[in-house]
Design a protein around this motif. Structure first.
Motif, PDB file in Angstrom:
ATOM      1  N   ALA A 126      55.678  49.805 -60.524  1.00 46.00           N
ATOM      2  CA  ALA A 126      54.544  49.185 -59.824  1.00 46.00           C
ATOM      3  C   ALA A 126      54.757  49.227 -58.309  1.00 46.00           C
ATOM      4  CB  ALA A 126      54.366  47.742 -60.294  1.00 46.00           C
ATOM      5  N   LEU A 127      56.025  49.004 -57.877  1.00 45.59           N
ATOM      6  CA  LEU A 127      56.315  49.022 -56.438  1.00 45.59           C
ATOM      7  C   LEU A 127      56.085  50.417 -55.860  1.00 45.59           C
ATOM      8  CD1 LEU A 127      57.385  47.357 -54.027  1.00 45.59           C
ATOM      9  CD2 LEU A 127      59.670  48.178 -54.589  1.00 45.59           C
ATOM     10  N   THR A 128      56.456  51.435 -56.622  1.00 48.06           N
ATOM     11  CA  THR A 128      56.230  52.814 -56.158  1.00 48.06           C
ATOM     12  C   THR A 128      54.739  53.056 -55.954  1.00 48.06           C
ATOM     13  OG1 THR A 128      58.115  53.481 -57.502  1.00 48.06           O
ATOM     14  CG2 THR A 128      56.723  55.243 -56.653  1.00 48.06           C
ATOM     15  N   ALA A 129      53.947  52.608 -56.934  1.00 48.24           N
ATOM     16  CA  ALA A 129      52.492  52.772 -56.814  1.00 48.24           C
ATOM     17  C   ALA A 129      51.977  52.028 -55.587  1.00 48.24           C
ATOM     18  CB  ALA A 129      51.812  52.253 -58.078  1.00 48.24           C
ATOM     19  N   LEU A 130      52.546  50.858 -55.350  1.00 49.40           N
ATOM     20  CA  LEU A 130      52.128  50.025 -54.216  1.00 49.40           C
ATOM     21  C   LEU A 130      52.397  50.731 -52.884  1.00 49.40           C
ATOM     22  CD1 LEU A 130      51.174  47.003 -53.722  1.00 49.40           C
ATOM     23  CD2 LEU A 130      53.554  46.544 -53.234  1.00 49.40           C
ATOM     24  N   THR A 182      49.502  52.536 -50.537  1.00 51.14           N
ATOM     25  CA  THR A 182      49.327  52.018 -49.179  1.00 51.14           C
ATOM     26  C   THR A 182      49.443  53.145 -48.151  1.00 51.14           C
ATOM     27  OG1 THR A 182      50.300  49.950 -49.897  1.00 51.14           O
ATOM     28  CG2 THR A 182      50.125  50.273 -47.533  1.00 51.14           C
ATOM     29  N   PHE A 183      50.471  53.981 -48.322  1.00 49.36           N
ATOM     30  CA  PHE A 183      50.651  55.113 -47.402  1.00 49.36           C
ATOM     31  C   PHE A 183      49.431  56.033 -47.444  1.00 49.36           C
ATOM     32  CE2 PHE A 183      55.470  54.709 -47.534  1.00 49.36           C
ATOM     33  CZ  PHE A 183      55.552  54.328 -46.208  1.00 49.36           C
ATOM     34  N   SER A 184      48.992  56.345 -48.660  1.00 47.64           N
ATOM     35  CA  SER A 184      47.880  57.293 -48.803  1.00 47.64           C
ATOM     36  C   SER A 184      46.612  56.715 -48.197  1.00 47.64           C
ATOM     37  CB  SER A 184      47.637  57.622 -50.272  1.00 47.64           C
ATOM     38  OG  SER A 184      48.785  58.213 -50.809  1.00 47.64           O
ATOM     39  N   LEU A 224      43.952  52.287 -58.828  1.00 45.52           N
ATOM     40  CA  LEU A 224      42.519  52.119 -58.566  1.00 45.52           C
ATOM     41  C   LEU A 224      42.290  50.792 -57.832  1.00 45.52           C
ATOM     42  CD1 LEU A 224      39.806  53.571 -59.259  1.00 45.52           C
ATOM     43  CD2 LEU A 224      39.632  52.089 -61.237  1.00 45.52           C
ATOM     44  N   LEU A 225      42.957  49.766 -58.345  1.00 42.40           N
ATOM     45  CA  LEU A 225      42.845  48.429 -57.742  1.00 42.40           C
ATOM     46  C   LEU A 225      43.384  48.436 -56.302  1.00 42.40           C
ATOM     47  CD1 LEU A 225      43.612  45.185 -59.614  1.00 42.40           C
ATOM     48  CD2 LEU A 225      44.662  45.500 -57.409  1.00 42.40           C
ATOM     49  N   LEU A 226      44.555  49.042 -56.122  1.00 39.58           N
ATOM     50  CA  LEU A 226      45.162  49.068 -54.783  1.00 39.58           C
ATOM     51  C   LEU A 226      44.324  49.894 -53.812  1.00 39.58           C
ATOM     52  CD1 LEU A 226      48.909  49.529 -55.819  1.00 39.58           C
ATOM     53  CD2 LEU A 226      47.895  47.498 -54.767  1.00 39.58           C
ATOM     54  N   ILE A 247      47.946  60.473 -56.043  1.00 35.53           N
ATOM     55  CA  ILE A 247      49.275  60.518 -55.410  1.00 35.53           C
ATOM     56  C   ILE A 247      50.104  59.317 -55.868  1.00 35.53           C
ATOM     57  CG2 ILE A 247      50.494  60.379 -53.193  1.00 35.53           C
ATOM     58  CD1 ILE A 247      47.879  61.788 -52.016  1.00 35.53           C
ATOM     59  N   GLY A 248      49.508  58.125 -55.841  1.00 32.19           N
ATOM     60  CA  GLY A 248      50.229  56.913 -56.250  1.00 32.19           C
ATOM     61  C   GLY A 248      50.631  56.981 -57.714  1.00 32.19           C
TER      62      GLY A 248
END
Lengths: 287, 345
Positions: free
Chosen positions: A94-98, A102-104, A183-185, A141-142
């Motif tokens: 989950a942290l990786t996706a976060l 965010t970066f993308s 999608l949420l992020l 990407i996430g």
């Protein structure tokens, strides 16, 4: 090349007709796909972004996971046999996706500052289509980066994942959870990016909101063992449902002590749609 | 603009012929087609004040139309109105017969190309990727796009640099690439905001030759510029803008009508009252305009006028500039202050 050479070449250029794809929907799909491909290429060239999104979760998994497993030997209704590393794996996905998302999403600002965003917004598509294309890129990407971390976690010998729904079922649930989380992020990032003018402000808001939420998501410690008031806050946290879904799918042997996949996916899906709709509702003035 | 004979005269003669030919094409187009951009009493106000007010202008099909004025005159605002990124608060703006700012009018954008004032390229993308993305956004099919990119890379002289990252290109190359991107989809209208800003003289000429070739194929050009010489040399019609208002418009020849052969600018510490009337009455002197300590006169022969002026002034004249009358002098006469590219002091 001399200026005369350019002129001579220019004079011979033909003004030939073009076959254009018909229909605004097909055009919008092609535009989203083109933006997705472009953002993927750019991310692949931004090595620092690529590595940092993966390295921090892996370092936490190794250092924090082994440190707490061996140093504290935690016992909990959810953490099996003091094996904190395995428990932490789902949270790190989950942290990786976060991080990645965010970066993308921050590429919105990079594109705005380089003038690229202005150019694509001058194309025959609504700003919604353009932002949808960019958000899709952030989601892909996430998600890919989160799944790469899962693949790394699977091959690390010390990590023991139970896959209670079978390997295929569990993996399907992980993909669904990761996609919904991204999608949420991305929806949240879109809401922020269309309202905050500077990249510094964007990162400030993302860090101020997302990281405290992440600490209270069950990624680092089981929510069920927390005091009542903290547990309620945890339940009000959207990220808790993503982490819960990932833990239930990959780590847990059964659903005892977890929120459960039905609620997880319902909450994640509903919130993702709401945030995405909110984000696409407003487009900034960039030209 | 000097009067001396030099090596560029042959080039100028060729360009003169080319301009004549292009003007003929433009006149033929103009006669048969309606205005590509039409502003009717358009107003746009920013939080800090008016961008443009009460602007009425028509850009005929096939024309190169120059918007000339210093920074803050309203040129970029007119372009953004024509691009549909802003809607007029009063009046109307029609582009290719419709309003681009209207909802659901996105397809009209496929007929418009834009070259922004600031660089709008992603340094992480290559030359070919930049054109490819734009072509896909504008709905060009892959096969057509491949051929079109090849054609444009030849046109802008970057065939051998197609895989290079944008960051590796010079400023002139980047500008040509931006132009190639703007015309990739064969727009009927090309909006250009200071297209040659910060380019070296050779790159400026190269870019304008490209623009002329694009125009010769039927694309109308609306160009915002604060380069008077470029406007005079390349634009079929020029509009003088000042503080958001359109002061005068016409062909460069029309705008310069009434100017004498030489232009004299004088900085005079304390000129007598009614000096304009006094000087205008002298033989061989055309229009005279005063703006504070600056005096501007167009005269038949500066070598006769200037000694007479010094004798008349009996001191007090700080500086005198003499040159052949240009559009800049017409601007001074129309707007009643010197042309300052970076805005009025």
């Amino acid at each position: 090349m001399t200026t005369r050479a350019i002129s001579a070449t220019a004079a011979t250029a033909e003004h030939s007709p073009v076959r254009r794809r018909s229909g605004p929907l097909a055009g919008a799909v092609i535009a989203c796909w083109a933006l997705l491909c472009r953002d993927l290429r750019v991310v692949l060239r931004s090595r620092s972004q690529l590595y940092s999104s993966l390295l921090l979760p892996l370092m936490l998994l190794a250092v924090l996971g082994i440190g707490i497993s061996d140093g504290l030997e935690p016992s909990s209704s959810v953490i099996r046999d003091g094996d904190y590393v395995s428990y932490l794996a789902a949270g790190m996905i989950a942290l990786t996706a976060l991080f990645s998302s965010t970066f993308s999403s921050a590429s919105f600002y990079r594109d705005r500052d380089s003038g690229m965003l202005r150019t694509v917004l001058a194309s025959p598509h609504s700003p919604r289509t353009i932002f949808l294309g960019k958000a899709l890129a952030a989601i892909v990407i996430g998600s890919v980066q989160a799944l790469v971390l899962l693949a790394v976690a699977v091959v690390i010998p010390g990590i023991d994942l139970d896959w209670q729904y079978g390997w295929l079922g569990g993996f399907g649930m992980v993909i669904a959870a990761v996609l919904l989380l991204n999608l949420l992020l991305s929806g949240f990032a879109l809401v922020v990016a269309t309202r905050i003018r500077t990249m510094q402000g964007f990162h400030l808001v993302m860090n101020l909101v997302l990281f405290p939420l992440f600490f209270l998501s069950g990624a680092f410690f089981p929510l069920g063992d927390l005091p009542g008031w903290l547990y309620v806050i945890g339940l009000a946290n959207p990220l808790s449902y993503a982490v819960d879904a990932l833990q239930v799918a990959a780590y847990a042997a059964d659903t005892r002590g977890f929120i459960g996949p039905a609620i997880d996916f319902a909450v994640l899906g509903g919130l993702a749609v709401v945030l995405f709709t909110l984000g696409l509702k407003r487009s900034p003035q960039v030209i | 603009m000097g009067r001396s004979i030099n090596g560029t005269d042959t080039l100028d003669a060729f360009d003169g012929q080319l301009n004549g030919l292009l003007s003929t094409v433009q006149e033929a187009n103009t006669a048969t087609q309606e205005a590509v951009v039409a502003l009717e009493r358009a107003c746009f106000r920013y939080a800090g004040g008016y961008g443009v007010r009460d602007i009425t202008l028509d850009l005929p099909a096939g024309a190169i139309f120059g918007l000339l004025g210093p920074n803050g005159a309203g040129k970029s605002t007119i372009l953004s109105l024509a691009a549909g990124s802003r809607a007029p608060q009063e009046g109307a703006v029609r582009v290719l017969g419709s309003s681009l700012a209207e909802k659901g009018n996105d397809r009209l954008r496929a007929r418009v190309g834009v070259l922004f004032q600031d660089t709008s390229l992603d340094p992480l993308m290559s030359v070919r990727e930049t054109l490819w993305l734009h072509g896909r956004l504008f709905g060009l099919a892959a096969g057509d796009l491949h051929a079109r990119i090849g054609e444009l890379l030849v046109l802008i002289g970057l065939s051998d640099r197609s895989s290079d990252a944008i960051g590796a290109l010079s400023g002139g190359m980047q500008r040509r690439l931006e132009l190639a991107r703007a015309i990739l989809h064969w727009p009927d209208l090309l909006l250009l905001d200071e297209p040659t800003l910060a380019l070296d003289p050779d790159s400026k000429v190269a870019l304008w030759q490209l623009l002329q070739s694009v125009n010769a194929q039927g694309t109308a050009l609306l160009v915002a510029t604060n380069d008077v010489a470029e406007a005079e040399r390349y634009c079929h019609t020029v509009a003088f803008l000042d503080a958001g208002r359109l002061v005068r418009s016409g062909t460069p020849a029309e705008l310069k009508r009434g100017l004498r052969r030489d232009s004299v600018r004088v900085e005079w510490a304390d000129p007598p009252d009614a000096i304009e009337g006094t000087l205008s009455a002298w033989e061989g002197v055309g229009s005279v305009t005063r703006a504070g300590p600056h005096l501007h006169a167009t005269v038949d022969d500066a070598s006769v006028f200037v000694p007479r002026l010094f004798a008349f002034a009996q001191g007090g004249i700080r500086a005198v500039q003499i040159h052949e009358s240009t559009l800049e002098d017409a601007y001074f006469q129309a707007v009643r202050h010197p042309f300052a590219p970076n805005g009025r002091e």
